[in-house]
Write a protein that holds these residues in place. Sequence first.
Motif, PDB file in Angstrom:
ATOM      1  N   ALA A 179       0.832  -1.200   0.000  1.00  0.00           N
ATOM      2  CA  ALA A 179       0.000   0.000   0.000  1.00  0.00           C
ATOM      3  C   ALA A 179       0.868   1.252   0.000  1.00  0.00           C
ATOM      4  O   ALA A 179       1.842   1.361   0.745  1.00  0.00           O
ATOM      5  N   ASP A 188      -4.624   3.850  -2.150  1.00  0.00           N
ATOM      6  CA  ASP A 188      -3.943   3.509  -0.902  1.00  0.00           C
ATOM      7  C   ASP A 188      -4.944   3.611   0.248  1.00  0.00           C
ATOM      8  O   ASP A 188      -5.433   4.694   0.566  1.00  0.00           O
ATOM      9  N   GLY A 189      -5.250   2.472   0.874  1.00  0.00           N
ATOM     10  CA  GLY A 189      -6.238   2.447   1.959  1.00  0.00           C
ATOM     11  C   GLY A 189      -5.639   2.493   3.347  1.00  0.00           C
ATOM     12  O   GLY A 189      -6.357   2.286   4.338  1.00  0.00           O
ATOM     13  N   THR A 190      -4.350   2.799   3.470  1.00  0.00           N
ATOM     14  CA  THR A 190      -3.680   2.776   4.762  1.00  0.00           C
ATOM     15  C   THR A 190      -4.369   3.671   5.779  1.00  0.00           C
ATOM     16  O   THR A 190      -4.552   3.287   6.947  1.00  0.00           O
ATOM     17  N   ALA A 192      -7.439   4.561   6.002  1.00  0.00           N
ATOM     18  CA  ALA A 192      -8.733   4.019   6.433  1.00  0.00           C
ATOM     19  C   ALA A 192      -8.548   2.944   7.494  1.00  0.00           C
ATOM     20  O   ALA A 192      -9.266   2.917   8.501  1.00  0.00           O
ATOM     21  N   LEU A 217      -8.479  -5.189   3.649  1.00  0.00           N
ATOM     22  CA  LEU A 217      -8.600  -4.015   2.782  1.00  0.00           C
ATOM     23  C   LEU A 217      -7.405  -3.960   1.847  1.00  0.00           C
ATOM     24  O   LEU A 217      -6.261  -4.093   2.289  1.00  0.00           O
ATOM     25  N   GLY A 219      -6.098  -1.874  -1.952  1.00  0.00           N
ATOM     26  CA  GLY A 219      -6.310  -1.077  -3.138  1.00  0.00           C
ATOM     27  C   GLY A 219      -5.481  -1.560  -4.303  1.00  0.00           C
ATOM     28  O   GLY A 219      -5.354  -0.864  -5.317  1.00  0.00           O
ATOM     29  N   PHE A 234     -12.749  -4.537   1.914  1.00  0.00           N
ATOM     30  CA  PHE A 234     -12.824  -3.376   1.038  1.00  0.00           C
ATOM     31  C   PHE A 234     -11.809  -3.587  -0.082  1.00  0.00           C
ATOM     32  O   PHE A 234     -10.619  -3.784   0.184  1.00  0.00           O
ATOM     33  N   GLY A 236     -10.225  -2.332  -3.830  1.00  0.00           N
ATOM     34  CA  GLY A 236     -10.064  -1.171  -4.676  1.00  0.00           C
ATOM     35  C   GLY A 236     -10.808  -1.275  -5.996  1.00  0.00           C
ATOM     36  O   GLY A 236     -10.803  -2.320  -6.656  1.00  0.00           O
ATOM     37  N   PHE A 246     -13.614   2.049  -3.088  1.00  0.00           N
ATOM     38  CA  PHE A 246     -13.622   0.648  -2.663  1.00  0.00           C
ATOM     39  C   PHE A 246     -14.993   0.023  -2.861  1.00  0.00           C
ATOM     40  O   PHE A 246     -16.024   0.646  -2.558  1.00  0.00           O
ATOM     41  N   LEU A 270     -12.627   6.803   0.094  1.00  0.00           N
ATOM     42  CA  LEU A 270     -11.672   6.462   1.142  1.00  0.00           C
ATOM     43  C   LEU A 270     -12.113   6.967   2.515  1.00  0.00           C
ATOM     44  O   LEU A 270     -12.055   6.224   3.500  1.00  0.00           O
ATOM     45  N   VAL A 273     -14.841   4.810   4.354  1.00  0.00           N
ATOM     46  CA  VAL A 273     -14.603   3.397   4.654  1.00  0.00           C
ATOM     47  C   VAL A 273     -14.812   3.094   6.139  1.00  0.00           C
ATOM     48  O   VAL A 273     -15.480   2.101   6.482  1.00  0.00           O
TER      49      VAL A 273
END
Length: 566
Positions: A179, A188-190, A192, A217, A219, A234, A236, A246, A270, A273
């Motif tokens: 990520a 990039d879901g970091t 969240a 999760l 992406g 979740f 991407g 997502f 994002l 989430v």
Amino acid sequence: MTDTAAPARPARRKKGEGQWALGYTEPLNKNEQSKKDDNPLNVEARILNIYSKRGFDSIDPADLRGRFRWMGLYTQRAPGFDGSKTAQLEEEELDDRYFMMRVRSDGVLLDPKALRALGSVSVDFARNTADVTDRCNIQYHWIQIEDVPAIWERLGEAGLSTLEACGDSPRPFLGSPVAGVAKDEIIDGTSALAEIKRRYIGNKDFSNFPRKFKTALTGHPSHDVAPEANDIAFVGTVHPEHGPGFDLWVGGGLSTNPHLAAKLGVWIPLDEVPDAWEGVASIFRDYGYRRLRSRARLKFLVADWGVEKFREVLETEYLKRALVDNPSPETPVRQGDHIGVHEQKDGNFYVGVAPVVGRIDGQTLVSLADVVEKHGAAGARLTAYQKLVVLGVPAGATDAIVEDLAAIGLEANPSNWRRNTMACTGIEFCKLAIVDTKERARSLVSSLEQRFPELDVPITVNVNGCPNSCARTQVADIGLKGQLVMDDEGNQVEGFQVHLGGALGLHANFGRKLRAHKVTSAGLDDYITNVVTAYLADRNDGEPFALWAARADDVLLRGDAQLETV
């Protein structure tokens, strides 16, 4: 004489499933009663102030076999009990005086300080044990209750925790190990995941679910967190007008009654989430089945309701808004493990490395911290496949870091078998296990590397010590579920039920089981050799193992016949 019809029997009232939202709030089993008696998060204070000072014998049994799990602690299996005793003895009879401990990583980057903390805890308190699990945890064994406060302090100083790593709680999150750095990442879901952790881990409103609640999760387009096998995922996706976001998948899980997650086909930005996570978690808390532990996972509620009703309840009762429709994203043929050397979007590189079936040790983690610092890398993340990825490696250091990682047992160029074999904890430490897994799988990898040194197609092998599928038995090319079987002499020995042709990704399905087919642990190497040899000889051009297994004759899958490899 006239016939008199018998009075109709009143319809039998259906038993309640313990769903709080429907008024069934009285505990219906001992687990629910224990959680009602005292919120499991309260046990932290007793560990710090009482049990760590007075020792193992002071621990209340309801804490020991229940609430301790919310602190990432299980008693490990006492030595001397073979697999035949697993189902025969009560849990307390299998208890050792030592604990297994899980440390969450939740998709965060483990910098050298964190890696050293993880390694030093292992060396100082856990007899040098440390496994990388497929839930992105570090798992220790041989932990003594007296040492827990010191362990927590050391981990806490490095930003790490064991809180709710087990129990009927939000279990550790799976996040994409690349990520924020992968060139082909969708989103990039970091942030969240970090916000979900900040809001809900340690929050008493979300500490009493019917059972465990697993989150993933990613992406990344390779879907590198096994999203189909999680309670909530979740994934991407891109909306034609709104851009990256997502999709939401719910109700995945394996064990003895496997379900692949249902895809809602939505687009969630994002920053929304965490709200969506809260909504799904709240549905599970309020509507989840609490009467029977065997039906207390979210997958059963999703299966009974259907995805349309689930979405309706989520939108109307919890989110108070409609979700945006969007087709679910394209599914990769295989999910990514990120092994090898890959360029990042910033010009640095990440290096994915494989231990053998996730088994490392504390000294390896300390040495990994040294390697990361030596080459100016950023740190490492854990993967959903019992692997590690080192991120932020300068362009000129890739060859040297690969060499140094190999020297501590972490291979960036592993064989198929090392790369694609996973194993759960097994009978060595787990009270639920029936057979040995870790050492058996390590031996299997070594044997298959000699028998098939240049395999030209990936074949996954997942080894499990019991039916609970912690190593995802049903979705491997070759899934092995531990059980006791009879050998040719009529002796009861360790063995496996075989699942063939399971997969996640484009061809997601559960492996095929052959009627009355079991394999002894001692005969496992030869069995897999026969099946793989048959596959290599009988496959069509480009045909993966899973699709071949779906059509192959039983005699080939049983390993009873061999075909000569072309």
